[in-house]
Design a protein around this motif. Structure first.
Motif, PDB file in Angstrom:
ATOM      1  N   LYS A 156      78.812  70.985  61.781  1.00  0.00           N
ATOM      2  CA  LYS A 156      80.007  71.670  62.275  1.00  0.00           C
ATOM      3  C   LYS A 156      79.874  73.173  62.052  1.00  0.00           C
ATOM      4  O   LYS A 156      79.463  73.626  60.996  1.00  0.00           O
ATOM      5  N   ILE A 168      82.250  74.671  67.019  1.00  0.00           N
ATOM      6  CA  ILE A 168      81.286  73.817  67.734  1.00  0.00           C
ATOM      7  C   ILE A 168      80.799  72.712  66.796  1.00  0.00           C
ATOM      8  O   ILE A 168      80.567  72.951  65.614  1.00  0.00           O
ATOM      9  N   VAL A 172      77.232  68.037  72.298  1.00  0.00           N
ATOM     10  CA  VAL A 172      77.889  69.278  71.877  1.00  0.00           C
ATOM     11  C   VAL A 172      79.376  69.197  72.201  1.00  0.00           C
ATOM     12  O   VAL A 172      79.758  68.969  73.352  1.00  0.00           O
ATOM     13  N   ASN A 173      80.202  69.352  71.182  1.00  0.00           N
ATOM     14  CA  ASN A 173      81.657  69.396  71.349  1.00  0.00           C
ATOM     15  C   ASN A 173      82.139  70.802  71.018  1.00  0.00           C
ATOM     16  O   ASN A 173      81.939  71.287  69.903  1.00  0.00           O
ATOM     17  N   GLN A 174      82.773  71.463  71.996  1.00  0.00           N
ATOM     18  CA  GLN A 174      83.246  72.829  71.808  1.00  0.00           C
ATOM     19  C   GLN A 174      84.756  72.892  71.985  1.00  0.00           C
ATOM     20  O   GLN A 174      85.308  72.301  72.908  1.00  0.00           O
ATOM     21  N   ASN A 175      85.413  73.600  71.077  1.00  0.00           N
ATOM     22  CA  ASN A 175      86.851  73.851  71.212  1.00  0.00           C
ATOM     23  C   ASN A 175      87.170  75.210  70.613  1.00  0.00           C
ATOM     24  O   ASN A 175      86.267  75.969  70.235  1.00  0.00           O
ATOM     25  N   THR A 194      75.013  82.116  77.909  1.00  0.00           N
ATOM     26  CA  THR A 194      76.308  82.446  77.327  1.00  0.00           C
ATOM     27  C   THR A 194      76.521  83.941  77.454  1.00  0.00           C
ATOM     28  O   THR A 194      75.587  84.686  77.766  1.00  0.00           O
ATOM     29  N   ARG A 248      84.502  79.082  63.739  1.00  0.00           N
ATOM     30  CA  ARG A 248      84.510  80.495  64.098  1.00  0.00           C
ATOM     31  C   ARG A 248      84.662  81.337  62.835  1.00  0.00           C
ATOM     32  O   ARG A 248      85.441  81.013  61.949  1.00  0.00           O
ATOM     33  N   THR A 305      77.583  70.076  77.171  1.00  0.00           N
ATOM     34  CA  THR A 305      78.077  68.932  76.404  1.00  0.00           C
ATOM     35  C   THR A 305      76.939  68.029  75.953  1.00  0.00           C
ATOM     36  O   THR A 305      77.107  67.243  75.024  1.00  0.00           O
TER      37      THR A 305
END
Length: 462
Positions: free
Chosen positions: A293, A191, A184-187, A150, A296, A177
């Protein structure tokens, strides 16, 4: 298999030589694996040639983890060189299965990343950071031969991936993922990680896909003892079940206390423990898809919650310590562990639990410093026992604390150096309660929400 052999020859891993006299020839074995995607669809078939490293002898072909002596292996079945079947391969580099292999791989990747300008974390040798003054450019984390990358800019990440893929012939899997059984779900909001696919496999393995779910993983007031007389169950099945549940705790801190409790009885498995383990699975069935969960956050402030029960073990009267760590939002580090000492008071129990949280806090502070996220202020450790807080803050000798082991007074030193700050909090907001004792369904659900354990729902709040 052909692709594996081609890669071995391309890396100049071995050379074909005459079989040496009075030297042990190590065997090899093919291992096949089918790798699937998150949805269960086929990703690829994989073949790997392993050396039977268990036959290596200390002081002969294996010396302190390094390839110090000559190692000879047999030719793999199906790929023997025509007309030279009597010959063997002499290794130039380590292969999977050798005791030297992990060290050899780590030394190679460590040298490569160092040449690229990465700094290795002192606190975690598998973490590498590339900095430009106070800005963190790239972060690389190693797990065996898997790399997580990252950084602050997409182009820097892409450039690094092109370099590493070209040198080590790795596969770029893109945005993470799925990793080691974790989804892993990222938006843009944050996360979410869980292990739904793995949990479904465990439920299917133990024929509990259609079981009725329960509201808590541990029955309120339940006490397990190794001296109870009940019929024994299959040893392998019980240990396998507890092992699967232990792996689930990577994203399910809500079952950690129950699984930690069950793992204490691996040597005296019986019907009672097996039913308790199945209760945890029933709870997992009712909360399938749950995970942790992370939202940010504007400020990355490290905060800890530390707690313990009181003489919870029926067998030896020892207590259970538990702690959570949060960073901005959501918990990211947790532990539930039986204490090594029989405490004589609740204050002593809490003080011992605080010592474990302090050790973890200091390590995490060093880790965050390496990541350019230095914690300037003291890390708060929230405790629901005023006596434990007073003992840490008051260095005066007291008759009720004179028997405390010296190692636990490390808490005082950390308090005086302003690295940590023990803070009293009321029991109602003590998150670590869920890690130390059985709870009623209402409080269990409340704490579950507070620590960020929930079900992922796209575009909605959990």
């Amino acid at each position: 298999m052909e692709a594996e052999m081609e890669m071995i020859h391309k890396n100049d891993t071995w050379e074909l030589v005459d079989k040496p006299v009075n030297r042990k020839i190590i065997g090899v074995k093919w291992v096949f694996r089918t790798k699937n995607n998150i949805d269960g669809s086929l990703n690829k078939h994989k073949a790997r040639l392993l050396v039977k490293g268990y036959s290596q002898q200390q002081g002969s072909v294996f010396l302190n983890g390094f390839l110090k002596e000559e190692i000879f292996i047999e030719q793999p079945e199906g790929f023997k060189v025509a007309g030279e079947e009597h010959k063997v391969y002499k290794l130039k580099k380590a292969l999977y299965g050798l005791k030297q292999a992990p060290r050899a791989w780590y030394d190679r990747i460590d040298a490569y990343l160092s040449n690229l300008g990465f700094e290795k974390s002192i606190s975690k040798p598998t973490l590498y950071v590339k900095k430009a003054e106070k800005e963190t450019l790239l972060i690389v984390s190693l797990y065996v031969d898997n790399l997580l990358v990252t950084g602050c800019k997409g182009e820097l990440i892409e450039d690094f991936k092109k370099q590493i893929v070209d040198v080590f012939k790795m596969t770029d899997l893109g945005l993470m993922t799925y990793f080691l059984g974790m989804e892993v779900n990222q938006n843009e909001h944050g996360i979410f990680i869980n292990q739904q696919a793995f949990a479904q496999k465990v439920l299917s393995k133990f024929n509990m896909s259609k079981c009725k779910h329960v509201s808590t993983p541990v029955a309120l007031g339940e006490k397990l003892s190794s001296t109870s007389e009940h019929d024994r169950v299959d040893e392998k099945e019980y240990r396998s079940l507890v092992g699967c549940l232990l792996y689930l705790t990577a994203t399910r801190p809500d079952i950690l206390y129950a699984v930690s409790l069950l793992s204490r009885f691996m040597h005296c498995y019986n019907v009672t423990y097996f039913k308790a383990a199945k209760r945890v699975l029933r709870f997992v069935k009712g909360t399938l898809g749950y995970g942790v969960k992370f939202e940010r956050a504007k400020e990355l402030k490290l905060v800890s919650y530390s707690d313990s029960d009181w003489a919870g073990s029926v067998d030896d009267m020892k207590s259970t310590s538990g702690y959570f760590f949060t960073l901005g939002s959501g918990v990211f580090s947790w532990s539930s562990k039986k204490q090594q000492t029989v405490a004589q008071s609740i204050a002593e129990v809490e003080y011992i639990a605080d010592a474990g949280a302090v050790n973890q806090a200091i390590w995490l502070r060093k880790l965050l410093y390496d990541l350019n996220e230095e914690q300037v202020e003291a890390t708060e450790i929230k405790v629901d026992n005023q006596s434990a807080v007073a003992i840490a803050k008051n260095p005066m000798f007291h008759g009720k604390t004179k028997h405390f082991k010296i190692k636990y007074h490390f808490v005082r030193e950390a308090e005086l150096s302003k690295e940590i700050n023990l803070v009293h909090c009321c029991s109602e907001v003590q998150l670590a309660d869920i890690l130390t004792k059985p709870l009623a369904a209402t409080k269990f659900e409340y704490l579950n929400k507070q620590i960020g354990v929930c079900c992922f729902v796209a575009k909605e709040e959990c």
